[in-house]
Motif scaffolding. Structure first.
Motif, PDB file in Angstrom:
ATOM      1  N   GLU A  64      37.161  48.869  41.573  1.00  0.00           N
ATOM      2  CA  GLU A  64      37.580  47.907  40.549  1.00  0.00           C
ATOM      3  C   GLU A  64      36.904  48.160  39.207  1.00  0.00           C
ATOM      4  O   GLU A  64      37.487  47.896  38.156  1.00  0.00           O
ATOM      5  CB  GLU A  64      37.287  46.488  41.015  1.00  0.00           C
ATOM      6  CG  GLU A  64      38.197  46.011  42.144  1.00  0.00           C
ATOM      7  CD  GLU A  64      37.787  44.647  42.670  1.00  0.00           C
ATOM      8  OE1 GLU A  64      36.679  44.158  42.302  1.00  0.00           O
ATOM      9  OE2 GLU A  64      38.556  44.066  43.459  1.00  0.00           O
ATOM     10  N   HIS A  65      35.678  48.686  39.232  1.00  0.00           N
ATOM     11  CA  HIS A  65      34.896  48.799  38.002  1.00  0.00           C
ATOM     12  C   HIS A  65      34.794  50.220  37.443  1.00  0.00           C
ATOM     13  O   HIS A  65      34.473  50.390  36.265  1.00  0.00           O
ATOM     14  CB  HIS A  65      33.479  48.249  38.233  1.00  0.00           C
ATOM     15  CG  HIS A  65      33.433  46.767  38.403  1.00  0.00           C
ATOM     16  ND1 HIS A  65      33.712  46.141  39.609  1.00  0.00           N
ATOM     17  CD2 HIS A  65      33.146  45.772  37.519  1.00  0.00           C
ATOM     18  CE1 HIS A  65      33.596  44.831  39.464  1.00  0.00           C
ATOM     19  NE2 HIS A  65      33.249  44.576  38.220  1.00  0.00           N
ATOM     20  N   LYS A  89      35.192  48.517  47.275  1.00  0.00           N
ATOM     21  CA  LYS A  89      36.102  47.674  46.493  1.00  0.00           C
ATOM     22  C   LYS A  89      35.543  47.455  45.087  1.00  0.00           C
ATOM     23  O   LYS A  89      36.268  47.586  44.086  1.00  0.00           O
ATOM     24  CB  LYS A  89      36.310  46.342  47.206  1.00  0.00           C
ATOM     25  CG  LYS A  89      37.304  45.395  46.541  1.00  0.00           C
ATOM     26  CD  LYS A  89      37.546  44.183  47.431  1.00  0.00           C
ATOM     27  CE  LYS A  89      38.615  43.269  46.837  1.00  0.00           C
ATOM     28  NZ  LYS A  89      38.156  42.579  45.615  1.00  0.00           N
ATOM     29  N   TYR A  90      34.253  47.113  44.994  1.00  0.00           N
ATOM     30  CA  TYR A  90      33.630  46.900  43.691  1.00  0.00           C
ATOM     31  C   TYR A  90      33.679  48.186  42.861  1.00  0.00           C
ATOM     32  O   TYR A  90      34.032  48.171  41.671  1.00  0.00           O
ATOM     33  CB  TYR A  90      32.180  46.445  43.871  1.00  0.00           C
ATOM     34  CG  TYR A  90      31.474  46.143  42.567  1.00  0.00           C
ATOM     35  CD1 TYR A  90      31.407  44.842  42.079  1.00  0.00           C
ATOM     36  CD2 TYR A  90      30.882  47.157  41.810  1.00  0.00           C
ATOM     37  CE1 TYR A  90      30.774  44.554  40.873  1.00  0.00           C
ATOM     38  CE2 TYR A  90      30.246  46.888  40.616  1.00  0.00           C
ATOM     39  CZ  TYR A  90      30.197  45.588  40.151  1.00  0.00           C
ATOM     40  OH  TYR A  90      29.566  45.320  38.944  1.00  0.00           O
TER      41      TYR A  90
END
Length: 274
Positions: free
Chosen positions: A253-254, A249-250
């Motif tokens: 997102e980044h 997820k991180y």
């Protein structure tokens, strides 16, 4: 983190037949390495040693560029060597293959010294890089050339940062996920103690993948998810499912855009003359 060579051998052997489907970056590295070495245009080579032939992408380029040389070619995996033999077909008769760990060079099986020692995307698997490289230097003739490519420390920095940030958020002690890579400056310091620099180059390329899962699947198919002495995949050692999901997820997102997630490959090239 020490590399378990037996697990490396097994993983490469398991994926040897499909390696070329996923080895886009490694193929580009082989072509770039040949280009850099060919810029050293005054050189001709009678005896060539290739360290870590893989499926023969660099081997084929060498045979096309230096058809009259004698060749010694080594790889840890017999299955990889079989793929190389299929790729080059009947291009060359004066070539000897050795199934061996490149770091066992102290048990030197070669009957001659070499004008060119060359290696593509192999040095990152060395547990004792300095000792190993010096041993190979001793196999070079005077004025012989040592040419190599390998991965640098910014390789997969998106993945490493994502793991680090999630470990911090989950209050988990940080551990290394995957390999640490030497910097080009470190390689240069090693080589320049014994040889003259001809060319050193580094570059970063960014590949796109549909998802983090697809990226990690791809990486495993080219051996970059191989194992430490502790056993198991480095990228999965002690990592629970919740942490993996949070990391993905991180990462998404980044480090993503409309084309998918991004993954950086930090490529290092060196050409040195004895």
């Amino acid at each position: 983190m020490t590399i378990n060579k037996e697990l490396v051998r097994k993983n490469f052997s398991r994926h040897a037949m499909e390696y070329d489907q996923y080895a886009k970056v490694q193929k580009e590295m082989a072509m770039k390495l040949m280009q850099l070495n060919n810029n050293n245009a005054s050189k001709s080579y009678s005896n060539i040693l290739e360290i870590g032939c893989g499926t023969g992408n660099l081997t084929k380029l060498l045979l096309e560029n230096y058809p009259n040389a004698k060749y010694s070619v080594i790889d840890l995996s017999e299955s990889m060597i079989q793929q190389t033999k299929q790729k080059i077909g009947g291009m060359h008769k004066d070539i000897n293959f050795y199934v061996m760990d490149a770091e066992s060079i102290t048990q030197n099986p070669f009957e001659q010294s070499f004008d060119l020692i060359i290696s593509n995307a192999t040095f990152q698997w060395f547990n004792e890089p300095e000792q190993t490289v010096v041993e190979y230097m001793n196999c070079l003739n005077d004025k012989g050339v040592f040419a190599f490519s390998t991965f640098g420390p910014d390789t997969f920095h998106e993945l490493h940062t994502s793991f680090y940030e999630i470990e911090k958020k989950m209050n988990i002690t940080h551990q290394q996920h995957g390999q640490k890579f030497m910097s080009l400056n470190s390689w240069h310091q090693l080589f320049s103690q014994h040889m003259h620099e001809v060319s050193i180059v580094e570059e970063r390329i960014v590949e796109q993948y549909d998802s983090v899962r697809e990226f990690m699947y791809h990486v495993k198919r080219v051996g970059a998810g191989n194992a430490s002495v502790a056993g198991g995949s480095q990228s999965g050692m002690g990592v629970n499912r919740k942490m993996i999901l949070n990391m993905e997820k991180y990462y998404t997102e980044h480090y993503s855009d409309v084309k998918g997630i991004q993954a950086t490959y930090h490529l290092c090239f060196g050409i040195y003359e004895k």
